[in-house]
Scaffold this active site. Sequence first.
Site, PDB file in Angstrom:
ATOM      1  N   ASP A  81       0.851  -1.399  -0.099  1.00  0.00           N
ATOM      2  CA  ASP A  81       0.103   0.035   0.068  1.00  0.00           C
ATOM      3  C   ASP A  81       1.002   1.221   0.018  1.00  0.00           C
ATOM      4  OD1 ASP A  81      -2.479   1.451   0.248  1.00  0.00           O
ATOM      5  OD2 ASP A  81      -2.125   1.259   2.312  1.00  0.00           O
ATOM      6  N   ASP A 103       2.453   5.426  -4.933  1.00  0.00           N
ATOM      7  CA  ASP A 103       1.459   6.465  -4.689  1.00  0.00           C
ATOM      8  C   ASP A 103       2.256   7.581  -5.474  1.00  0.00           C
ATOM      9  OD1 ASP A 103      -0.005   8.431  -3.969  1.00  0.00           O
ATOM     10  OD2 ASP A 103      -0.408   8.050  -1.876  1.00  0.00           O
ATOM     11  N   GLY A 178      -6.828   8.199   8.339  1.00  0.00           N
ATOM     12  CA  GLY A 178      -7.004   8.352   9.920  1.00  0.00           C
ATOM     13  C   GLY A 178      -8.453   8.670  10.238  1.00  0.00           C
ATOM     14  N   GLY A 206      -8.982   5.287   3.386  1.00  0.00           N
ATOM     15  CA  GLY A 206      -9.525   6.027   4.241  1.00  0.00           C
ATOM     16  C   GLY A 206     -10.689   5.612   4.663  1.00  0.00           C
ATOM     17  N   GLY A 207     -10.821   4.154   4.866  1.00  0.00           N
ATOM     18  CA  GLY A 207     -12.271   3.541   5.356  1.00  0.00           C
ATOM     19  C   GLY A 207     -12.710   3.838   6.766  1.00  0.00           C
ATOM     20  N   ASN A 227     -10.142   0.275   1.868  1.00  0.00           N
ATOM     21  CA  ASN A 227      -8.886   0.212   3.044  1.00  0.00           C
ATOM     22  C   ASN A 227      -9.250   0.532   4.368  1.00  0.00           C
ATOM     23  OD1 ASN A 227      -7.268  -0.099   0.435  1.00  0.00           O
ATOM     24  ND2 ASN A 227      -5.968   1.508   0.807  1.00  0.00           N
TER      25      ASN A 227
HETATM   26  P1  13P Z   1      -7.835   4.603   7.443  1.00  0.00           P
HETATM   27  O1  13P Z   1      -6.679   4.483   8.253  1.00  0.00           O
HETATM   28  O2  13P Z   1      -8.411   6.020   7.434  1.00  0.00           O
HETATM   29  O3  13P Z   1      -8.423   3.396   7.373  1.00  0.00           O
HETATM   30  O4  13P Z   1      -7.033   4.500   5.790  1.00  0.00           O
HETATM   31  C1  13P Z   1      -6.642   3.401   5.416  1.00  0.00           C
HETATM   32  C2  13P Z   1      -6.093   3.562   3.826  1.00  0.00           C
HETATM   33  O5  13P Z   1      -6.548   4.057   3.282  1.00  0.00           O
HETATM   34  C3  13P Z   1      -4.858   3.001   3.706  1.00  0.00           C
HETATM   35  O6  13P Z   1      -4.257   3.177   2.559  1.00  0.00           O
END
Ligand code: 13P
Length: 277
Positions: A81, A103, A178, A206-207, A227
């Site tokens: 990732d 990225d 986060g 950013g789930g 994610n």
């Molecule tokens: P979170 O930390 O908000 O779950 O985001 C995870 C993410 O997108 C990792 O690439």
Amino acid sequence: MLVPMKRLLIEAEKQNRAVGAFSVGNMEMVMGVIRAAEALRTPVILQIAEKRLKNSPLELMGPMMVSAAKNAGVDVAVHLDHGLTLDCVKTALGLGFSSVMLDGSLLSYEENVAVTKEVVFLASQTGATVEAELGVVGGNEGDTAEHIITCTDPDTAADFCSRTGIDALAVAIGNAHGNYPVLPALRFDVLEEINKKTVIPLVLHGGTGMTDGMFRRAISLGIRKINIATAGFDAYVRASDACLKKSPAADWFTLSAAAAEGVYNNTVRHIKIFNME
Ligand code: 13P
């Protein structure tokens, strides 16, 4: 069984659901995620971001993640990732990762295209899947710097996909890494346009902290990989903390099991939503 991530995303597309991609930092996290996927008989993605390697070195985590995938009772993809360097992408591919992301979202558009094409070439040597990101997702997954969110432009997304040949595209639609200070207003209108103009599976970063309804709507608009990082790390810490509060003299074995259980519960909760049950 270890499988290319692309295969999981194509299956998810056919079944109108999404695959959970859970970030892991140690053995208990790997075990908690795999056990949850097996319990729900649902494929899953194990992932680690390059900036996490300070705490969880790739030469230790990589073989463990790949081995866990190979021995799992369900299909598992192992994904790098937010790769930051081509060197890290090459190392991950060498370790047998079945998917990589570099990225390039903070680079200029042409630089992002160029570096992503290199990643597509490298991944083609091993049959690994490639995810890339366009637009800027907020937060910065653990660093102090906060990025200003820039939504993915749907026409540029179409151009990016056809020029690079990637397998999955991470979109920016108001999401951030986060814990959200306030619930984000996701731009589902933008997601819908991106989905219309592209043909590959879309990825939501950013789930952590999104509501069930947000997940479901995103899935209905083409999101096939979601994610989850912060929620998993927090679940680990909260479960460890609760264990020590309950049994201040708990030994390492008890603590290790409690931490894995915390990660398991977090993973189960998310997989059930992503399966659109
Ligand atoms: P979170 O930390 O908000 O779950 O985001 C995870 C993410 O997108 C990792 O690439």
